[in-house]
Design a protein around this motif. Structure first.
Motif, PDB file in Angstrom:
ATOM      1  N   PHE A  61       0.780  -1.229   0.000  1.00  0.00           N
ATOM      2  CA  PHE A  61       0.000   0.000   0.000  1.00  0.00           C
ATOM      3  C   PHE A  61       0.814   1.283   0.000  1.00  0.00           C
ATOM      4  CE2 PHE A  61      -2.740  -3.210   2.069  1.00  0.00           C
ATOM      5  CZ  PHE A  61      -3.709  -3.260   1.083  1.00  0.00           C
ATOM      6  N   LYS A  62       2.127   1.147  -0.076  1.00  0.00           N
ATOM      7  CA  LYS A  62       2.946   2.349   0.011  1.00  0.00           C
ATOM      8  C   LYS A  62       2.610   3.329  -1.113  1.00  0.00           C
ATOM      9  CE  LYS A  62       7.689   3.845  -0.192  1.00  0.00           C
ATOM     10  NZ  LYS A  62       8.979   3.460  -0.684  1.00  0.00           N
ATOM     11  N   LYS A  63       2.446   2.815  -2.314  1.00  0.00           N
ATOM     12  CA  LYS A  63       2.199   3.699  -3.453  1.00  0.00           C
ATOM     13  C   LYS A  63       0.761   4.188  -3.473  1.00  0.00           C
ATOM     14  CE  LYS A  63       6.141   3.263  -5.932  1.00  0.00           C
ATOM     15  NZ  LYS A  63       6.861   2.013  -6.029  1.00  0.00           N
TER      16      LYS A  63
ATOM     17  N   HIS B  43      -5.953   2.884  -1.162  1.00  0.00           N
ATOM     18  CA  HIS B  43      -6.546   1.576  -1.460  1.00  0.00           C
ATOM     19  C   HIS B  43      -6.688   0.718  -0.206  1.00  0.00           C
ATOM     20  CE1 HIS B  43      -5.500   1.631  -6.022  1.00  0.00           C
ATOM     21  NE2 HIS B  43      -6.153   2.699  -5.602  1.00  0.00           N
ATOM     22  N   PHE B  44      -5.943   1.074   0.815  1.00  0.00           N
ATOM     23  CA  PHE B  44      -6.123   0.376   2.086  1.00  0.00           C
ATOM     24  C   PHE B  44      -7.163   1.078   2.950  1.00  0.00           C
ATOM     25  CE2 PHE B  44      -5.072  -0.023   6.604  1.00  0.00           C
ATOM     26  CZ  PHE B  44      -5.189  -1.388   6.765  1.00  0.00           C
TER      27      PHE B  44
ATOM     28  N   PHE C 153      -6.221  10.116   3.040  1.00  0.00           N
ATOM     29  CA  PHE C 153      -5.824  11.307   2.274  1.00  0.00           C
ATOM     30  C   PHE C 153      -4.429  11.775   2.660  1.00  0.00           C
ATOM     31  CE2 PHE C 153     -10.409  12.301   1.313  1.00  0.00           C
ATOM     32  CZ  PHE C 153     -10.253  12.112  -0.047  1.00  0.00           C
ATOM     33  N   LEU C 154      -4.189  11.805   3.971  1.00  0.00           N
ATOM     34  CA  LEU C 154      -2.864  12.247   4.431  1.00  0.00           C
ATOM     35  C   LEU C 154      -1.782  11.314   3.907  1.00  0.00           C
ATOM     36  CD1 LEU C 154      -3.523  13.367   8.111  1.00  0.00           C
ATOM     37  CD2 LEU C 154      -3.053  14.778   6.104  1.00  0.00           C
ATOM     38  N   ALA C 155      -2.029  10.006   4.061  1.00  0.00           N
ATOM     39  CA  ALA C 155      -1.048   9.022   3.600  1.00  0.00           C
ATOM     40  C   ALA C 155      -0.838   9.163   2.096  1.00  0.00           C
ATOM     41  CB  ALA C 155      -1.514   7.611   3.937  1.00  0.00           C
TER      42      ALA C 155
END
Ligand code: UDP
Ligand code: MG
Length: 322
Positions: free
Chosen positions: A231-233, A237-238, A298-300
């Motif tokens: 989920f880094k990119k 999606h998480f 959103f922040l992530a």
């Protein structure tokens, strides 16, 4: 680009003063017998014993020996990472300093990378000289890592590994991620990973630097590596689906509570205060958590966007460019 150095041996070490002379002599002997050009990079991870003085002496005696000294103890991963980035060999071999790994394995590892066309080869300490308190959890840990990552290795955390140069230039090993280098390599597209049964010897000098907490930390690192890799990119999606699910649940319950109340009022049925109903609080919590998850997403996402634009994608090859 081809280098003139065949092999770089990267050795992370923390308080291993007694082992170093024997280790470097042994490595040099193997290199000379097989006619390899080589360098030995000793990364002193903030030792508090005389390791660094020993390294300085050794490096004066043998010009193939290079040393890096950390300001303080940053950990095995940091030591490996720094050694990797400084390495110049076509094949890079990592090895523990405590003489538990045998330099006699080097020629065969080199061959597996160069002739076997593998990206990396991981050692497998099939017969271990370690206490049972270490071997049993280690079996479990290796089994799980193998299942999750889909990499068929028996011994992820073996200190003795060999890599094609570009692999170590492209991966970042930090924290305590040295336990997952094969996993990190695979995620960067280096999935030709081999395994070689290697001799494992008793620790001759000094003592182990990792206690039982290695298993707890190892497991937490596995969780974060799985999460980050997926989920880094696209963190939304998480967080997105979870947030949506929670918000919708809350929304439906809220509509139900309100609808029920209006219906009862309309037909003069007995009514309760909305705040007397457990469902009301459930709806409230679900709505708030849903919004929170979305905002976190959103922040992530904003942070990921920044790092995504800075990230370069690994290009395997190109043609027609300077
Ligand atoms: N090491 C290091 N930094 C640390 C801990 C360990 O560079 O903070 C080195 C250590 O000197 C050795 C290698 O990592 O060369 C493996 O450590 P150790 O032999 O203690 O681990 P074990 O064999 O018990 O798994
Ligand atoms: Mg050891």
């Amino acid at each position: 680009m081809t280098h003139t150095t065949d092999i770089s041996v990267v050795v992370p070490l923390y308080n291993e003063e007694e082992s170093l002379p024997e280790l470097t002599t042994w490595i040099s002997r193997v290199m000379q017998q097989h006619g390899f050009t080589y360098e030995i990079i000793l990364v002193d991870d903030g030792s508090t014993d005389r390791s660094w003085e020993v390294i300085q002496v050794l490096s004066k005696e043998n010009s193939h020996i290079k040393g890096i000294s950390f300001n303080r103890n940053f950990g095995k991963s940091a030591a490996l990472n720094t050694g990797f980035k400084k390495s110049q060999g076509n094949v890079v071999i990592s090895m523990d300093a405590d003489l538990q790994d045998s330099p006699d394995e080097i020629p065969e590892l080199f061959k597996m990378i160069t002739e076997g066309r593998l990206d990396m080869v991981s050692g497998w300490k099939k017969k271990r000289h370690d206490p049972i308190s270490k071997t049993i959890p280690s079996k479990f840990f290796n089994f799980i890592t193998s299942k999750i990552s889909g990499i068929k290795l028996h011994d992820f955390n073996c200190g003795l590994k060999a890599y094609r140069s570009r692999v170590v230039k492209h991966i970042h090993v930090y924290g305590e991620m040295h336990r997952y280098i094969p996993v990190i390599a695979k995620w960067n597209g280096y999935d030709k990973i081999g395994e070689k049964v290697v001799e494992h010897r008793e620790r001759k000098y000094g003592s182990t630097k990792f206690g039982l907490e290695r298993f707890i930390n190892g497991f937490l690192d596995l969780l974060s590596i799985m999460f980050v890799s997926r989920f880094k990119k696209k963190p939304m999606h998480f967080f997105g689906p979870l947030g949506t699910l929670s918000f919708l649940t809350g929304f439906v319950i809220a509509i139900w509570v309100i609808g029920d109340k209006l219906y009862r009022l309309r037909f003069d049925l007995p009514v309760r205060d909305v705040v007397d109903q457990p469902l009301f609080f459930l709806a409230l919590v679900a709505l708030i958590i849903g919004v929170q998850l979305f905002l976190t997403g959103f922040l992530a996402e904003m942070m990921a966007m920044k790092s995504n634009t800075e990230n370069e994608y690994l290009v395997a090859d190109q043609i027609g460019f300077e």
